[in-house]
Design a protein around this motif. Sequence first.
Motif, short mmCIF file in Angstrom:
data_model
loop_
_atom_site.label_atom_id
_atom_site.label_comp_id
_atom_site.label_asym_id
_atom_site.label_seq_id
_atom_site.Cartn_x
_atom_site.Cartn_y
_atom_site.Cartn_z
N ALA A 154 3.13 -1.33 15.54
CA ALA A 154 2.50 0.00 15.56
C ALA A 154 3.42 1.01 16.24
CB ALA A 154 1.15 -0.07 16.28
N ILE A 155 4.07 0.60 17.33
CA ILE A 155 4.99 1.51 18.03
C ILE A 155 6.20 1.81 17.15
CG2 ILE A 155 6.56 1.71 20.00
CD1 ILE A 155 4.49 -0.02 21.58
N GLU A 184 5.10 4.16 14.34
CA GLU A 184 4.91 5.55 14.78
C GLU A 184 6.26 6.23 15.07
OE1 GLU A 184 2.30 7.38 14.52
OE2 GLU A 184 1.17 5.64 13.87
N PHE A 235 7.80 9.38 13.28
CA PHE A 235 8.24 10.57 14.01
C PHE A 235 9.65 10.97 13.57
CE2 PHE A 235 9.87 12.51 18.10
CZ PHE A 235 9.11 13.68 18.02
N SER A 291 -6.01 -8.90 27.58
CA SER A 291 -6.21 -7.61 28.27
C SER A 291 -6.60 -7.80 29.74
CB SER A 291 -7.26 -6.77 27.54
OG SER A 291 -8.47 -7.48 27.46
N GLU A 298 -1.24 0.89 25.28
CA GLU A 298 0.11 0.88 24.71
C GLU A 298 0.62 2.32 24.77
OE1 GLU A 298 2.19 -1.42 23.69
OE2 GLU A 298 0.87 -3.15 23.88
N LYS A 333 3.58 3.85 24.74
CA LYS A 333 4.53 4.40 23.76
C LYS A 333 3.83 4.75 22.45
CE LYS A 333 8.71 1.84 24.90
NZ LYS A 333 9.61 0.84 24.28
N PHE A 334 2.87 3.90 22.09
CA PHE A 334 2.16 4.09 20.82
C PHE A 334 1.40 5.42 20.82
CE2 PHE A 334 -1.95 3.47 18.56
CZ PHE A 334 -1.45 3.49 17.27
N MET A 354 3.65 8.62 21.06
CA MET A 354 4.28 8.97 19.78
C MET A 354 3.25 9.54 18.81
SD MET A 354 7.28 9.13 18.67
CE MET A 354 8.33 8.12 19.69
N MET A 406 -8.66 -3.12 25.91
CA MET A 406 -7.83 -2.52 26.95
C MET A 406 -8.15 -3.22 28.27
SD MET A 406 -7.92 1.58 26.36
CE MET A 406 -9.71 1.72 26.31
#
Lengths: 226, 118
Positions: A32-33, A36, A40, A111, B9, B11-12, B15, B54
């Motif tokens: 996902a990072i 994205e 971008f 988590s 997250e 960075k996620f 962005m 989370m």
Amino acid sequence: MNDALNYVNTEGLKFFGKVNASISHELKNILAIISETAGFLNDLTELAKQGKELKLSLLENCSTSIVEEIQRGFTTIKQMNRFSHSVDVPVTDIDLVETLDLMAGLSGFLSSAANVSIENKCTESKTIRTCPFLLQNFIYQILCFVYESTGPTGEIRIHLLEEKEKGVLLTLFSSAQMSVEKFPDEKMKKTAGILGIEFKTNHSFYEINLLIPYAVETITQLDPNG
Amino acid sequence: MKILLVDDEQKFINMLAKRLALRGIEAHVAYTGEDALKKAGDTVYDVAVLDIKMPGISGVQLKKELSPLHPNMQFIFVTGHGGIEKSEDGSSEKDIYLSKPLDIEFLIETIEDLTHTG
């Protein structure tokens, strides 16, 4: 013997599923990072085509982020690979520190996971003859139990100390008070019984002590090759 | 329109917030449920995009705490998990779930549908 084997199989499948689900969650976050960040970069490209100034620092930040996430992905896949291979043989010699490190990493995807540090006070590297998959299952259960108390902001320190002739004494220090009245539960007791692990009676609200034997009869019986 | 993005997250969502900003949508970020509650105390958001899993307050719990404070706030859940067990997490059938990685154009369409701004 059959009872132990059935337990390893049924509980093992549940454990294997749980860990794999958490790994897939971690990998999805990584993707996902990257997704994205790539999106971008596309946005910036489109803006540049329209004559907008393109800042090099933005490009640098994006490429750094992508490299970091790819590295995170490689680490996760390496852990997944080590975990998958733990079912290759029912009984083998393992390095306890390596197993603890792997379980700290894999349970770290939860988590609720706290920060885990490992301190090996054994004078030399000690191998344990055990069922690697079941031992992983046991350590994961213990870590999850401690996470319930610490929460994600807490800390767990694990000390390893040699107990001559017997095995390795594992001590988990929790930064938060644990519900020791719930410890050990039936599942932990059963798993520990097969692995020959002894719950030391001096555990407290902040400390769990376990004696991991170098080898036990119940484990060697699981090995069809003797 | 103001959006609150909540995910550990970092960075996620950082962005994602940048990409939404490029599309004219003001998005604020919170890395924990506690931080989200604080931000929602200071600002009225039209939509909250919440990660389900989370550390600390989960996305589902966060919705339960935000809804009474902001009855008009709309919610979108984001998950890295393959499946959602709705009966266990207490969320309603009407809730919207999006799976990571996100398609930003679909996310914007969903936001517009929820806020009737499309």
